[in-house]
Write an enzyme that holds these catalytic residues in place. Structure first.
Site, short mmCIF file in Angstrom:
data_model
loop_
_atom_site.label_atom_id
_atom_site.label_comp_id
_atom_site.label_asym_id
_atom_site.label_seq_id
_atom_site.Cartn_x
_atom_site.Cartn_y
_atom_site.Cartn_z
N ASP A 1 -5.03 -7.16 5.70
CA ASP A 1 -6.27 -6.47 5.31
C ASP A 1 -7.32 -7.52 4.95
OD1 ASP A 1 -8.06 -4.58 4.53
OD2 ASP A 1 -6.90 -3.78 2.86
N ASP B 1 -10.72 -9.18 7.55
CA ASP B 1 -12.14 -9.15 7.17
C ASP B 1 -12.71 -10.57 7.18
OD1 ASP B 1 -12.19 -6.43 6.89
OD2 ASP B 1 -13.24 -6.47 4.97
N LYS C 1 3.98 -15.45 2.13
CA LYS C 1 3.87 -16.18 0.86
C LYS C 1 5.30 -16.44 0.40
CE LYS C 1 1.38 -17.78 -2.61
NZ LYS C 1 0.58 -19.01 -2.49
N TYR D 1 0.82 -1.22 0.00
CA TYR D 1 0.00 0.00 0.00
C TYR D 1 0.85 1.27 0.00
CZ TYR D 1 -3.86 -3.18 1.14
OH TYR D 1 -4.77 -4.20 1.12
#
Ligand code: NAD
Length: 352
Positions: free
Chosen positions: A247, A251, A191, A141
């Site tokens: 992020d 959620d 990852k 980001y």
């Protein structure tokens, strides 16, 4: 004690839930003899409308100078134009960066009385008590280059996923510290089979793990973690991960609790000025109707009392009040009930 709090109610349901959280803090101040001085500022879409900027320098400076910041939510269809000069989310990213809050803490605990509100089977939810720690000021980001341009007549876009070792170290260390007061297990999510930045993340996490042998460390690929969160959430304790993975996973984890409206978050950095906000957005579909669930914002103030002000008893008083309110059957519409935002807060305040 005296504290100055900057309130950034923001857009949509933000002002509706923040005003109720303020009433809970007022109850705490009278019960425990503290003084909260609230200063309200604009941020997000409302700030674009008034000042032409989603976060003005003055507002950021006021936040930095206060003891803590309580945010509602920002954004909405009015400011969604992808070509706009400024967007509400830019203000949010600038605020996080400006406060240096690199760690976003999202506890996910399921009240036994709300198990039916979750799409998961009740037996999967037994014992679920997860703390997701998301890196907040680095990664995809913020990395540069981040741009769009024409290349050889074709439209091209790039974002950059980058991390320094110190950015990984400070957040993984925080995860270990917080795990020590819990079930003593850290799941570091990356990852590493594909991404270089993840291989650095895993290397740093492994180093910290070897220095803290009282805590169990497991490394998990993000795809596996997203599956585990649904298949066996009770096996997770503290999850620590980079910005974008966090992020998405936070959620996903929020669904376990039945409603986005229930969950709080705290964003912390080196200084004691924390940023506290519910995990949900501005919910334009219900904004202005007075039916939003204020619980996530109210629980965010409990996190503020604990992490920024070290007022553990007061924080626990709010959390217990929410537990008792839910046990007593109080429900807003998102939980299948009929209470308004104000009525739900009234019930919680009664139990403080
Ligand atoms: P959202 O979280 O606003 O809403 C998702 C769904 O959950 C909606 O149906 C909404 O009604 C419901 N919901 C959310 N909070 C609730 C509450 N407290 N009580 C009852 N129901 C609640 O997500 P979205 O619809 O994807 O996004 C709406 C806007 O919010 C967008 O502009 C988005 O960019 C913004 N957003 C802001 C933040 C933030 O400020 N931190 C976070 C996420 C999304």
């Amino acid at each position: 004690m005296n504290f100055t709090l900057t309130l950034l109610p923001g857009d949509g349901i933000g002002p509706e839930v923040v005003s109720e959280a303020v009433r809970v803090l007022e109850k705490i101040s009278s019960k425990y003899n503290h003084s909260f001085n609230f200063q309200e500022r604009l941020m997000g879409g409302c700030s674009i409308d008034k000042y032409g900027s989603s976060l003005t320098d003055e507002t950021l400076a006021d936040c930095q100078a206060s003891d803590s910041v309580l945010l509602g939510a920002v954004g909405g269809p009015k400011w969604d134009d992808p070509n706009a000069k400024d967007r509400p989310e830019r203000g949010l990213l600038a605020l996080r960066k400006g406060l240096g809050v690199f760690a976003n803490l999202r506890p996910v605990k399921i009240h036994p009385a709300l198990v039916a509100a979750s799409p998961l089977k009740a037996e999967k939810l037994e014992g679920v008590d997860i703390l997701v720690i998301r890196e907040l000021t680095g990664g995809l980001y913020f990395g540069q280059p981040k741009k769009r341009e024409m290349r050889d007549g074709k439209e091209y876009a790039v974002d950059t996923l980058e991390y320094y070792d110190y950015e990984v170290k400070r957040i993984v260390q925080l995860a270990f510290e917080l795990a020590r007061g819990r079930k003593k297990k850290v799941t570091s999510v990356d990852k590493a089979n594909v991404l270089e930045s993840s291989r650095l993340w895993r290397q740093v996490a492994a180093q910290i793990g070897s220095e803290n042998s009282d805590i169990q460390l497991e490394h998990m690929l993000v795809d596996t973690a997203s599956m585990k969160l649904i298949a066996n959430p009770a096996s997770m304790d503290v999850i620590v991960t980079e910005n974008m993975f966090g992020d998405i996973l936070t959620d996903e984890a929020s669904v376990l609790a039945g409603s986005m409206g229930m969950l709080p978050s705290a964003s912390l950095g080196e200084s004691t000025v924390g940023l506290y906000e519910p995990i949900h957005g501005s919910a334009p579909d219900i904004a202005g109707r007075g039916i939003a669930n204020p619980t996530g914002t109210i629980l965010s103030t409990a996190m503020m009392l604990r992490h920024s002000f070290k007022l553990e008893n007061e924080a626990a008083a709010i959390e217990n009040a929410v537990d008792e309110t839910i046990s007593a059957g109080a429900r807003t519409a998102d939980l299948g009930g009929k209470l308004t935002t104000r009525q739900m807060a009234d019930e919680i305040i009664k139990h403080v």
